[in-house]
Design an enzyme around this catalytic site. Structure first.
Site, PDB file in Angstrom:
ATOM      1  N   ASN A 170       0.805  -1.232   0.000  1.00 33.87           N
ATOM      2  CA  ASN A 170       0.000   0.000   0.000  1.00 33.87           C
ATOM      3  C   ASN A 170       0.835   1.279   0.000  1.00 33.87           C
ATOM      4  OD1 ASN A 170       0.742  -0.619   2.643  1.00 33.87           O
ATOM      5  ND2 ASN A 170      -0.998   0.451   3.506  1.00 33.87           N
ATOM      6  N   GLU A 179       3.162  -5.403  12.389  1.00 30.37           N
ATOM      7  CA  GLU A 179       2.268  -4.256  12.171  1.00 30.37           C
ATOM      8  C   GLU A 179       1.174  -4.746  11.249  1.00 30.37           C
ATOM      9  OE1 GLU A 179       2.531  -1.518  13.730  1.00 30.37           O
ATOM     10  OE2 GLU A 179       4.536  -1.796  14.550  1.00 30.37           O
ATOM     11  N   GLU A 185       7.030   0.257  16.082  1.00 26.77           N
ATOM     12  CA  GLU A 185       8.094   0.802  15.247  1.00 26.77           C
ATOM     13  C   GLU A 185       8.228   2.275  15.596  1.00 26.77           C
ATOM     14  OE1 GLU A 185       6.666  -0.318  11.264  1.00 26.77           O
ATOM     15  OE2 GLU A 185       8.068  -1.995  11.348  1.00 26.77           O
ATOM     16  N   CYS A 187      -3.364   1.542   6.295  1.00 29.11           N
ATOM     17  CA  CYS A 187      -3.809   0.807   7.480  1.00 29.11           C
ATOM     18  C   CYS A 187      -4.436   1.746   8.502  1.00 29.11           C
ATOM     19  CB  CYS A 187      -2.633   0.059   8.094  1.00 29.11           C
ATOM     20  SG  CYS A 187      -1.225   1.120   8.404  1.00 29.11           S
TER      21      CYS A 187
END
Ligand code: NDP
Length: 481
Positions: free
Chosen positions: A149, A247, A462, A281
Protein backbone atom coordinates in the site's frame (compact mmCIF):
# COMPACT_ATOMS: atom_id res chain seq x y z
CA UNK A 1 10.74 -2.95 -16.47
CA UNK A 2 12.72 -6.01 -15.45
CA UNK A 3 13.00 -6.20 -11.67
CA UNK A 4 15.96 -8.18 -10.33
CA UNK A 5 17.03 -9.48 -6.95
CA UNK A 6 19.95 -7.88 -5.14
CA UNK A 7 22.07 -10.58 -3.50
CA UNK A 8 25.60 -10.02 -2.24
CA UNK A 9 25.95 -6.78 -4.21
CA UNK A 10 24.86 -8.28 -7.56
CA UNK A 11 21.60 -8.07 -9.43
CA UNK A 12 20.12 -11.17 -10.98
CA UNK A 13 17.03 -13.26 -11.67
CA UNK A 14 15.69 -15.98 -9.38
CA UNK A 15 17.77 -19.17 -9.19
CA UNK A 16 15.05 -21.25 -10.81
CA UNK A 17 14.64 -18.75 -13.68
CA UNK A 18 10.94 -18.22 -12.90
CA UNK A 19 9.21 -14.86 -13.34
CA UNK A 20 6.03 -13.11 -12.33
CA UNK A 21 4.16 -10.40 -14.22
CA UNK A 22 4.43 -6.80 -13.14
CA UNK A 23 0.96 -5.27 -13.47
CA UNK A 24 -0.02 -1.63 -13.94
CA UNK A 25 -3.32 -1.46 -11.99
CA UNK A 26 -4.41 1.71 -13.76
CA UNK A 27 -4.66 -0.25 -17.02
CA UNK A 28 -4.83 -3.84 -15.86
CA UNK A 29 -1.94 -4.79 -18.13
CA UNK A 30 1.55 -6.14 -17.64
CA UNK A 31 4.47 -3.76 -18.01
CA UNK A 32 7.34 -5.99 -17.02
CA UNK A 33 8.39 -8.91 -14.88
CA UNK A 34 9.96 -9.70 -11.53
CA UNK A 35 11.83 -12.75 -10.23
CA UNK A 36 9.79 -15.50 -8.63
CA UNK A 37 12.40 -16.25 -6.00
CA UNK A 38 12.47 -19.26 -3.71
CA UNK A 39 14.44 -21.13 -1.08
CA UNK A 40 17.71 -21.18 -3.08
CA UNK A 41 17.67 -17.37 -3.36
CA UNK A 42 16.94 -17.03 0.35
CA UNK A 43 19.85 -19.37 1.16
CA UNK A 44 22.20 -17.32 -0.99
CA UNK A 45 21.10 -13.99 0.43
CA UNK A 46 21.20 -15.11 4.08
CA UNK A 47 24.64 -16.66 3.57
CA UNK A 48 25.99 -13.47 2.01
CA UNK A 49 24.50 -11.42 4.83
CA UNK A 50 25.88 -13.73 7.52
CA UNK A 51 29.36 -13.56 5.99
CA UNK A 52 29.53 -9.78 6.13
CA UNK A 53 27.78 -9.29 9.49
CA UNK A 54 30.98 -9.12 11.58
CA UNK A 55 32.39 -6.43 9.31
CA UNK A 56 29.25 -4.31 9.08
CA UNK A 57 28.43 -4.51 12.79
CA UNK A 58 31.96 -3.45 13.69
CA UNK A 59 31.66 -0.22 11.66
CA UNK A 60 31.10 2.91 13.71
CA UNK A 61 27.59 4.33 13.85
CA UNK A 62 28.88 7.37 11.91
CA UNK A 63 30.15 5.21 9.07
CA UNK A 64 26.91 3.19 8.79
CA UNK A 65 24.91 6.39 9.07
CA UNK A 66 26.83 7.90 6.14
CA UNK A 67 25.84 4.97 3.88
CA UNK A 68 22.18 5.38 4.81
CA UNK A 69 22.38 9.11 4.21
CA UNK A 70 23.92 8.58 0.78
CA UNK A 71 21.04 6.26 -0.09
CA UNK A 72 18.64 9.01 1.03
CA UNK A 73 20.50 11.42 -1.28
CA UNK A 74 19.67 9.13 -4.19
CA UNK A 75 15.99 9.10 -3.29
CA UNK A 76 16.08 12.88 -3.18
CA UNK A 77 17.91 13.11 -6.50
CA UNK A 78 15.57 10.68 -8.29
CA UNK A 79 12.37 11.60 -6.44
CA UNK A 80 10.40 12.31 -9.59
CA UNK A 81 11.35 9.05 -11.24
CA UNK A 82 10.57 7.11 -8.06
CA UNK A 83 7.18 8.80 -7.69
CA UNK A 84 6.26 7.82 -11.24
CA UNK A 85 7.42 4.26 -10.67
CA UNK A 86 5.38 4.05 -7.44
CA UNK A 87 2.29 5.36 -9.17
CA UNK A 88 2.62 2.97 -12.12
CA UNK A 89 3.14 0.01 -9.80
CA UNK A 90 0.49 0.81 -7.22
CA UNK A 91 -2.18 2.93 -8.96
CA UNK A 92 -1.92 5.75 -6.43
CA UNK A 93 -2.20 9.39 -7.60
CA UNK A 94 1.14 10.88 -8.59
CA UNK A 95 0.38 13.85 -6.32
CA UNK A 96 0.35 11.50 -3.34
CA UNK A 97 3.42 9.54 -4.40
CA UNK A 98 5.43 12.71 -4.94
CA UNK A 99 4.34 14.55 -1.79
CA UNK A 100 3.97 11.67 0.67
CA UNK A 101 5.44 8.30 -0.34
CA UNK A 102 8.79 9.29 -1.78
CA UNK A 103 9.68 12.25 0.49
CA UNK A 104 8.75 10.09 3.47
CA UNK A 105 10.97 7.24 2.22
CA UNK A 106 13.87 9.70 2.10
CA UNK A 107 12.95 11.02 5.55
CA UNK A 108 12.86 7.49 7.01
CA UNK A 109 16.46 6.92 5.91
CA UNK A 110 17.63 10.34 7.11
CA UNK A 111 15.83 9.90 10.43
CA UNK A 112 17.57 6.60 11.25
CA UNK A 113 20.89 7.79 9.85
CA UNK A 114 20.66 10.50 12.49
CA UNK A 115 18.94 8.48 15.26
CA UNK A 116 21.68 5.88 15.42
CA UNK A 117 24.16 8.63 16.27
CA UNK A 118 21.99 9.67 19.22
CA UNK A 119 21.10 6.19 20.43
CA UNK A 120 22.39 6.13 24.00
CA UNK A 121 22.48 3.08 26.22
CA UNK A 122 21.15 3.14 29.77
CA UNK A 123 23.16 2.78 32.96
CA UNK A 124 21.92 1.99 36.47
CA UNK A 125 23.91 2.93 39.52
CA UNK A 126 23.50 0.75 42.65
CA UNK A 127 24.55 3.15 45.35
CA UNK A 128 28.10 2.38 46.47
CA UNK A 129 27.85 -1.21 45.20
CA UNK A 130 27.92 -1.46 41.42
CA UNK A 131 27.26 0.18 38.11
CA UNK A 132 25.17 -1.56 35.45
CA UNK A 133 25.31 -0.51 31.87
CA UNK A 134 23.38 -1.86 28.93
CA UNK A 135 25.07 -2.86 25.73
CA UNK A 136 22.85 -2.81 22.65
CA UNK A 137 24.07 -5.38 20.16
CA UNK A 138 22.80 -5.88 16.60
CA UNK A 139 20.92 -9.13 16.13
CA UNK A 140 22.57 -10.54 12.99
CA UNK A 141 20.66 -11.15 9.77
CA UNK A 142 17.10 -9.87 9.91
CA UNK A 143 14.11 -10.21 7.57
CA UNK A 144 12.07 -7.13 6.63
CA UNK A 145 8.77 -7.90 4.89
CA UNK A 146 6.61 -5.03 3.68
CA UNK A 147 3.20 -4.61 1.99
CA UNK A 148 2.00 -2.99 -1.24
CA UNK A 149 0.00 0.00 0.00
CA UNK A 150 2.89 2.39 0.75
CA UNK A 151 5.65 0.41 -0.94
CA UNK A 152 8.87 2.41 -0.59
CA UNK A 153 7.63 4.31 2.47
CA UNK A 154 7.05 1.16 4.54
CA UNK A 155 10.05 -0.67 3.07
CA UNK A 156 12.46 2.07 4.19
CA UNK A 157 10.67 2.37 7.55
CA UNK A 158 11.97 -1.13 8.33
CA UNK A 159 15.31 -1.42 6.57
CA UNK A 160 16.61 1.96 7.81
CA UNK A 161 16.59 1.12 11.57
CA UNK A 162 17.69 -2.46 10.90
CA UNK A 163 20.77 -1.35 8.95
CA UNK A 164 21.51 1.62 11.22
CA UNK A 165 21.62 -0.67 14.25
CA UNK A 166 24.30 -2.80 12.55
CA UNK A 167 22.23 -5.70 11.24
CA UNK A 168 22.45 -7.21 7.78
CA UNK A 169 19.14 -7.29 5.98
CA UNK A 170 17.27 -9.58 3.64
CA UNK A 171 14.20 -7.62 2.62
CA UNK A 172 11.14 -8.72 0.69
CA UNK A 173 8.83 -6.06 -0.71
CA UNK A 174 5.34 -7.08 -1.78
CA UNK A 175 5.29 -8.95 -5.05
CA UNK A 176 2.47 -6.65 -6.15
CA UNK A 177 4.62 -3.48 -5.92
CA UNK A 178 8.34 -4.28 -6.18
CA UNK A 179 9.44 -1.46 -8.52
CA UNK A 180 10.70 1.23 -6.15
CA UNK A 181 12.55 -1.22 -3.89
CA UNK A 182 14.27 -2.49 -7.04
CA UNK A 183 15.22 1.05 -8.08
CA UNK A 184 16.58 1.67 -4.59
CA UNK A 185 18.64 -1.53 -4.83
CA UNK A 186 20.55 -0.04 -7.78
CA UNK A 187 22.12 2.58 -5.50
CA UNK A 188 23.05 0.34 -2.57
CA UNK A 189 26.62 -0.29 -3.75
CA UNK A 190 27.20 3.34 -4.70
CA UNK A 191 25.98 4.41 -1.25
CA UNK A 192 28.88 2.45 0.23
CA UNK A 193 27.23 -0.61 1.74
CA UNK A 194 29.57 -3.60 1.66
CA UNK A 195 28.25 -6.41 -0.56
CA UNK A 196 25.79 -8.65 1.28
CA UNK A 197 24.77 -6.12 3.94
CA UNK A 198 21.53 -5.21 2.19
CA UNK A 199 19.83 -7.88 0.05
CA UNK A 200 16.45 -7.56 -1.62
CA UNK A 201 14.47 -10.58 -2.83
CA UNK A 202 11.37 -10.46 -4.97
CA UNK A 203 8.61 -13.00 -5.31
CA UNK A 204 5.53 -14.43 -3.68
CA UNK A 205 4.95 -14.14 0.05
CA UNK A 206 3.93 -17.77 0.36
CA UNK A 207 7.16 -18.88 -1.37
CA UNK A 208 10.15 -16.60 -0.86
CA UNK A 209 8.56 -14.84 2.15
CA UNK A 210 7.84 -18.12 3.85
CA UNK A 211 11.33 -19.49 3.13
CA UNK A 212 12.82 -16.31 4.56
CA UNK A 213 10.99 -16.35 7.88
CA UNK A 214 11.72 -20.08 8.26
CA UNK A 215 15.45 -19.75 7.60
CA UNK A 216 17.37 -20.82 10.73
CA UNK A 217 19.91 -18.00 10.40
CA UNK A 218 17.31 -15.23 10.39
CA UNK A 219 17.44 -13.68 13.86
CA UNK A 220 14.39 -11.44 13.66
CA UNK A 221 11.38 -10.76 11.47
CA UNK A 222 9.86 -7.33 11.04
CA UNK A 223 6.57 -7.70 9.18
CA UNK A 224 3.90 -5.27 8.03
CA UNK A 225 0.85 -6.71 6.31
CA UNK A 226 -2.44 -8.45 6.90
CA UNK A 227 -3.45 -9.96 10.25
CA UNK A 228 -3.88 -13.49 8.83
CA UNK A 229 -0.37 -13.45 7.32
CA UNK A 230 0.99 -12.04 10.58
CA UNK A 231 -0.62 -14.87 12.56
CA UNK A 232 0.91 -17.41 10.20
CA UNK A 233 4.37 -15.86 10.49
CA UNK A 234 4.06 -15.74 14.28
CA UNK A 235 3.24 -19.46 14.35
CA UNK A 236 6.40 -20.20 12.35
CA UNK A 237 8.72 -17.82 14.18
CA UNK A 238 7.61 -18.15 17.83
CA UNK A 239 8.84 -21.75 18.39
CA UNK A 240 12.25 -20.66 17.05
CA UNK A 241 12.37 -17.78 19.59
CA UNK A 242 13.18 -15.20 16.92
CA UNK A 243 12.37 -11.59 17.64
CA UNK A 244 9.16 -10.59 15.91
CA UNK A 245 7.53 -7.25 15.18
CA UNK A 246 4.06 -7.28 13.60
CA UNK A 247 2.27 -4.26 12.17
CA UNK A 248 -1.09 -5.59 11.00
CA UNK A 249 -4.55 -4.58 9.88
CA UNK A 250 -6.94 -2.01 11.26
CA UNK A 251 -10.62 -1.07 11.39
CA UNK A 252 -10.16 2.44 12.66
CA UNK A 253 -12.88 4.73 13.95
CA UNK A 254 -13.21 8.46 13.37
CA UNK A 255 -15.25 9.90 16.26
CA UNK A 256 -16.87 13.20 15.45
CA UNK A 257 -18.48 15.11 18.31
CA UNK A 258 -21.12 17.80 17.84
CA UNK A 259 -18.78 20.47 19.23
CA UNK A 260 -16.03 19.90 16.65
CA UNK A 261 -14.76 22.37 14.10
CA UNK A 262 -17.17 21.11 11.44
CA UNK A 263 -15.25 22.04 8.29
CA UNK A 264 -11.95 20.76 9.60
CA UNK A 265 -13.51 17.49 10.75
CA UNK A 266 -15.20 17.10 7.39
CA UNK A 267 -12.16 17.70 5.19
CA UNK A 268 -9.96 15.52 7.41
CA UNK A 269 -12.53 12.74 7.32
CA UNK A 270 -12.69 12.85 3.52
CA UNK A 271 -8.92 12.39 3.51
CA UNK A 272 -8.84 9.70 6.20
CA UNK A 273 -11.56 7.78 4.37
CA UNK A 274 -10.30 7.88 0.82
CA UNK A 275 -6.59 8.79 0.70
CA UNK A 276 -4.63 6.22 -1.30
CA UNK A 277 -8.01 4.72 -2.31
CA UNK A 278 -8.60 3.87 1.37
CA UNK A 279 -5.60 1.56 1.31
CA UNK A 280 -3.76 2.91 4.34
CA UNK A 281 -3.81 0.81 7.48
CA UNK A 282 -4.60 4.03 9.39
CA UNK A 283 -7.61 5.05 7.28
CA UNK A 284 -10.75 5.71 9.32
CA UNK A 285 -13.20 3.20 7.91
CA UNK A 286 -15.91 3.58 10.58
CA UNK A 287 -17.19 7.12 10.94
CA UNK A 288 -19.07 7.70 14.19
CA UNK A 289 -20.94 11.01 14.38
CA UNK A 290 -22.77 12.52 17.35
CA UNK A 291 -26.48 12.53 16.58
CA UNK A 292 -26.84 16.33 16.98
CA UNK A 293 -24.82 16.88 13.77
CA UNK A 294 -25.28 13.46 12.16
CA UNK A 295 -27.55 14.45 9.25
CA UNK A 296 -25.59 17.58 8.42
CA UNK A 297 -22.22 15.81 8.56
CA UNK A 298 -23.43 12.78 6.59
CA UNK A 299 -24.91 14.91 3.81
CA UNK A 300 -21.79 17.08 3.55
CA UNK A 301 -19.52 14.01 3.51
CA UNK A 302 -21.60 12.28 0.85
CA UNK A 303 -21.61 15.43 -1.26
CA UNK A 304 -17.82 15.68 -1.11
CA UNK A 305 -17.25 11.96 -1.70
CA UNK A 306 -19.61 11.85 -4.66
CA UNK A 307 -17.60 14.61 -6.31
CA UNK A 308 -14.34 12.64 -6.18
CA UNK A 309 -13.58 11.37 -9.67
CA UNK A 310 -11.28 8.46 -10.34
CA UNK A 311 -8.66 9.37 -12.92
CA UNK A 312 -5.38 8.51 -14.60
CA UNK A 313 -3.06 8.16 -11.57
CA UNK A 314 -0.21 9.82 -13.49
CA UNK A 315 -2.24 13.00 -14.16
CA UNK A 316 -1.28 15.70 -11.62
CA UNK A 317 -4.93 16.67 -10.99
CA UNK A 318 -6.04 13.14 -10.06
CA UNK A 319 -7.08 12.69 -6.44
CA UNK A 320 -8.30 9.10 -6.65
CA UNK A 321 -6.43 6.46 -8.64
CA UNK A 322 -6.78 2.71 -9.05
CA UNK A 323 -6.83 0.11 -6.29
CA UNK A 324 -3.79 -2.11 -6.32
CA UNK A 325 -4.92 -5.26 -8.13
CA UNK A 326 -7.80 -7.07 -9.77
CA UNK A 327 -7.96 -9.49 -6.86
CA UNK A 328 -8.10 -6.63 -4.37
CA UNK A 329 -10.77 -4.79 -6.38
CA UNK A 330 -12.90 -7.93 -6.38
CA UNK A 331 -12.44 -8.33 -2.64
CA UNK A 332 -13.61 -4.74 -2.04
CA UNK A 333 -16.62 -5.23 -4.32
CA UNK A 334 -17.47 -8.43 -2.47
CA UNK A 335 -17.48 -6.46 0.80
CA UNK A 336 -19.85 -3.91 -0.73
CA UNK A 337 -22.21 -6.77 -1.67
CA UNK A 338 -21.99 -8.13 1.89
CA UNK A 339 -22.87 -4.66 3.21
CA UNK A 340 -25.98 -4.60 0.99
CA UNK A 341 -26.99 -8.08 2.17
CA UNK A 342 -26.57 -6.93 5.75
CA UNK A 343 -29.06 -4.15 5.08
CA UNK A 344 -26.62 -1.31 4.49
CA UNK A 345 -27.80 1.66 2.45
CA UNK A 346 -25.25 2.81 -0.13
CA UNK A 347 -25.24 6.61 0.10
CA UNK A 348 -22.72 7.08 -2.71
CA UNK A 349 -20.46 4.93 -4.87
CA UNK A 350 -20.72 1.19 -4.40
CA UNK A 351 -19.48 0.19 -7.82
CA UNK A 352 -16.42 -0.36 -9.99
CA UNK A 353 -15.79 2.45 -12.43
CA UNK A 354 -13.15 3.87 -14.77
CA UNK A 355 -11.71 7.29 -15.65
CA UNK A 356 -14.21 9.14 -17.78
CA UNK A 357 -13.63 9.07 -21.55
CA UNK A 358 -10.23 7.40 -21.29
CA UNK A 359 -10.33 3.98 -23.03
CA UNK A 360 -6.68 3.38 -22.21
CA UNK A 361 -7.73 2.80 -18.59
CA UNK A 362 -10.79 0.64 -19.25
CA UNK A 363 -8.99 -2.47 -17.98
CA UNK A 364 -7.89 -0.76 -14.74
CA UNK A 365 -9.16 -1.41 -11.24
CA UNK A 366 -11.16 1.57 -10.03
CA UNK A 367 -13.82 1.86 -7.36
CA UNK A 368 -16.00 4.89 -6.74
CA UNK A 369 -15.70 6.23 -3.15
CA UNK A 370 -18.40 4.50 -1.16
CA UNK A 371 -20.28 5.49 2.02
CA UNK A 372 -22.64 3.03 3.70
CA UNK A 373 -25.27 3.84 6.31
CA UNK A 374 -27.64 1.86 8.49
CA UNK A 375 -25.38 -0.92 9.75
CA UNK A 376 -24.88 -1.93 13.38
CA UNK A 377 -21.64 -2.55 15.22
CA UNK A 378 -21.59 -6.33 15.00
CA UNK A 379 -22.03 -6.86 11.25
CA UNK A 380 -19.16 -8.05 9.06
CA UNK A 381 -18.94 -4.71 7.28
CA UNK A 382 -18.15 -2.99 10.57
CA UNK A 383 -15.89 -5.75 11.87
CA UNK A 384 -13.72 -6.83 8.92
CA UNK A 385 -10.97 -4.80 7.30
CA UNK A 386 -11.99 -3.83 3.76
CA UNK A 387 -8.89 -1.77 2.91
CA UNK A 388 -10.48 0.18 0.08
CA UNK A 389 -12.44 3.40 -0.54
CA UNK A 390 -15.38 2.14 1.51
CA UNK A 391 -16.54 3.59 4.84
CA UNK A 392 -19.57 3.21 7.06
CA UNK A 393 -21.25 6.04 8.96
CA UNK A 394 -23.17 5.62 12.23
CA UNK A 395 -24.71 8.03 14.76
CA UNK A 396 -23.93 7.95 18.49
CA UNK A 397 -25.69 9.49 21.49
CA UNK A 398 -23.09 9.54 24.24
CA UNK A 399 -19.35 9.65 24.79
CA UNK A 400 -19.51 6.17 26.38
CA UNK A 401 -21.43 4.83 23.40
CA UNK A 402 -18.88 6.21 20.96
CA UNK A 403 -16.00 4.66 22.90
CA UNK A 404 -17.76 1.30 23.17
CA UNK A 405 -18.46 1.27 19.44
CA UNK A 406 -14.91 2.36 18.54
CA UNK A 407 -13.49 -0.45 20.71
CA UNK A 408 -15.89 -3.09 19.43
CA UNK A 409 -13.65 -4.73 16.81
CA UNK A 410 -10.77 -7.18 17.18
CA UNK A 411 -8.45 -4.51 15.76
CA UNK A 412 -6.77 -1.67 17.66
CA UNK A 413 -4.51 0.33 15.40
CA UNK A 414 -5.63 3.96 15.34
CA UNK A 415 -8.54 6.34 15.89
CA UNK A 416 -9.23 10.01 15.44
CA UNK A 417 -11.36 12.24 17.65
CA UNK A 418 -12.83 15.56 16.62
CA UNK A 419 -14.00 17.94 19.35
CA UNK A 420 -13.19 21.37 20.73
CA UNK A 421 -13.58 20.11 24.31
CA UNK A 422 -10.00 19.26 25.16
CA UNK A 423 -10.83 17.50 28.43
CA UNK A 424 -13.23 15.23 26.59
CA UNK A 425 -10.66 14.64 23.85
CA UNK A 426 -8.01 13.47 26.33
CA UNK A 427 -10.56 11.33 28.18
CA UNK A 428 -11.76 9.61 25.02
CA UNK A 429 -8.21 9.11 23.69
CA UNK A 430 -7.20 7.44 26.96
CA UNK A 431 -10.17 5.07 26.78
CA UNK A 432 -9.59 3.90 23.23
CA UNK A 433 -8.01 0.49 22.72
CA UNK A 434 -5.63 1.65 20.00
CA UNK A 435 -1.91 2.17 19.59
CA UNK A 436 -2.46 5.64 18.13
CA UNK A 437 -5.10 8.31 18.81
CA UNK A 438 -5.26 11.55 16.86
CA UNK A 439 -7.12 14.57 18.23
CA UNK A 440 -8.47 16.95 15.58
CA UNK A 441 -6.15 15.52 12.95
CA UNK A 442 -5.22 12.37 11.08
CA UNK A 443 -1.94 10.93 9.83
CA UNK A 444 0.07 13.66 11.51
CA UNK A 445 3.29 11.75 12.08
CA UNK A 446 6.34 12.53 14.15
CA UNK A 447 8.89 9.81 13.38
CA UNK A 448 10.10 9.80 16.99
CA UNK A 449 6.78 8.50 18.33
CA UNK A 450 5.92 4.82 18.90
CA UNK A 451 3.95 3.43 15.99
CA UNK A 452 1.83 0.28 16.05
CA UNK A 453 -1.36 -1.34 17.20
CA UNK A 454 -2.90 -3.40 19.98
CA UNK A 455 -5.18 -6.48 19.83
CA UNK A 456 -5.15 -8.02 16.31
CA UNK A 457 -3.42 -4.95 14.88
CA UNK A 458 0.00 -6.09 15.92
CA UNK A 459 2.72 -6.78 18.42
CA UNK A 460 5.52 -4.34 19.21
CA UNK A 461 6.15 -0.82 18.05
CA UNK A 462 8.09 0.80 15.25
CA UNK A 463 9.28 4.40 15.12
CA UNK A 464 11.89 6.40 16.97
CA UNK A 465 14.14 4.47 19.32
CA UNK A 466 11.50 1.72 19.59
CA UNK A 467 12.68 0.34 16.26
CA UNK A 468 16.33 0.56 17.31
CA UNK A 469 15.41 -1.35 20.48
CA UNK A 470 13.71 -4.00 18.37
CA UNK A 471 16.69 -4.40 16.08
CA UNK A 472 19.18 -4.74 18.97
CA UNK A 473 19.59 -7.18 21.84
CA UNK A 474 20.26 -5.58 25.23
CA UNK A 475 22.97 -7.05 27.42
CA UNK A 476 23.36 -5.82 30.99
CA UNK A 477 26.94 -5.57 32.25
CA UNK A 478 27.24 -5.28 36.04
CA UNK A 479 30.53 -3.86 37.43
CA UNK A 480 31.15 -4.25 41.17
CA UNK A 481 32.64 -1.11 42.63
P1 NDP B 1 -0.11 -9.37 3.16
O1 NDP B 1 -0.20 -9.87 4.55
O2 NDP B 1 -0.79 -10.15 2.10
O3 NDP B 1 1.40 -9.25 2.71
C1 NDP B 1 2.36 -8.46 3.36
C2 NDP B 1 3.76 -8.94 2.95
O4 NDP B 1 3.96 -10.26 3.44
C3 NDP B 1 3.95 -9.03 1.45
O5 NDP B 1 5.29 -8.73 1.14
C4 NDP B 1 3.62 -10.48 1.20
O6 NDP B 1 4.17 -10.92 -0.01
C5 NDP B 1 4.28 -11.12 2.39
N1 NDP B 1 3.78 -12.45 2.70
C6 NDP B 1 2.58 -13.01 2.39
N2 NDP B 1 2.51 -14.28 2.87
C7 NDP B 1 3.68 -14.51 3.52
C8 NDP B 1 4.22 -15.64 4.23
N3 NDP B 1 3.54 -16.76 4.38
N4 NDP B 1 5.45 -15.52 4.77
C9 NDP B 1 6.16 -14.38 4.64
N5 NDP B 1 5.71 -13.30 3.96
C10 NDP B 1 4.49 -13.35 3.42
O7 NDP B 1 -0.60 -7.87 3.23
P2 NDP B 1 -0.82 -6.90 2.01
O8 NDP B 1 0.42 -6.78 1.19
O9 NDP B 1 -2.11 -7.30 1.37
O10 NDP B 1 -0.98 -5.48 2.77
C11 NDP B 1 -2.19 -5.03 3.24
C12 NDP B 1 -2.31 -5.27 4.73
O11 NDP B 1 -1.24 -4.62 5.40
C13 NDP B 1 -3.57 -4.68 5.31
O12 NDP B 1 -4.16 -5.62 6.19
C14 NDP B 1 -3.08 -3.47 6.09
O13 NDP B 1 -3.90 -3.11 7.15
C15 NDP B 1 -1.75 -3.93 6.54
N6 NDP B 1 -0.90 -2.79 6.86
C16 NDP B 1 -0.60 -2.55 8.17
C17 NDP B 1 0.16 -1.45 8.52
C18 NDP B 1 0.53 -1.18 9.93
O14 NDP B 1 1.47 -0.44 10.14
N7 NDP B 1 -0.14 -1.74 10.93
C19 NDP B 1 0.64 -0.51 7.50
C20 NDP B 1 0.26 -0.87 6.17
C21 NDP B 1 -0.48 -1.98 5.87
P3 NDP B 1 3.25 -10.96 -1.35
O15 NDP B 1 2.69 -9.60 -1.52
O16 NDP B 1 4.24 -11.30 -2.37
O17 NDP B 1 2.22 -12.00 -1.10
Amino acid sequence: MEVLNLINGSHGPAEGGKWLDLIDPSKGSSYGRLPRSGTADVDKAVKAASNVFDEWSSWSAEKRSACIDRLADKIQEYAEMLAEAETRDNGKPIGLASTVDIPRAEKNLRFYASAIKHFASESHYMEGVAINYTLRKPLGVVACISPWNLPLYLFTWKVAPALAAGNCVVAKPSEVTPATAFLLSKWVKEAGFPDGVFNILHGLGAEVGDALVKHPDIAAVSFTGGTATGAHIASVVAPKFKKLSLELGGKNAAIIFGDCDFDEALSTTVRSSFANQGQICLCGSRILVERSIYDKFRDALVEKAARIQVGNPLAPSTKMGAVVSEQHRDKILEHIEIAKQEGGKILCGGFATQPEGEDEFSGGYYIQPTIIEGLGTECRTNQEEIFGPVVTIQPFDSEEGAIENANSTKYGLAASIFTNDLKKAHRVAGNLETGIAWINCWLLRDLRTPFGGVKDSGVGREGGFEALHFFTEPQNVCVKL
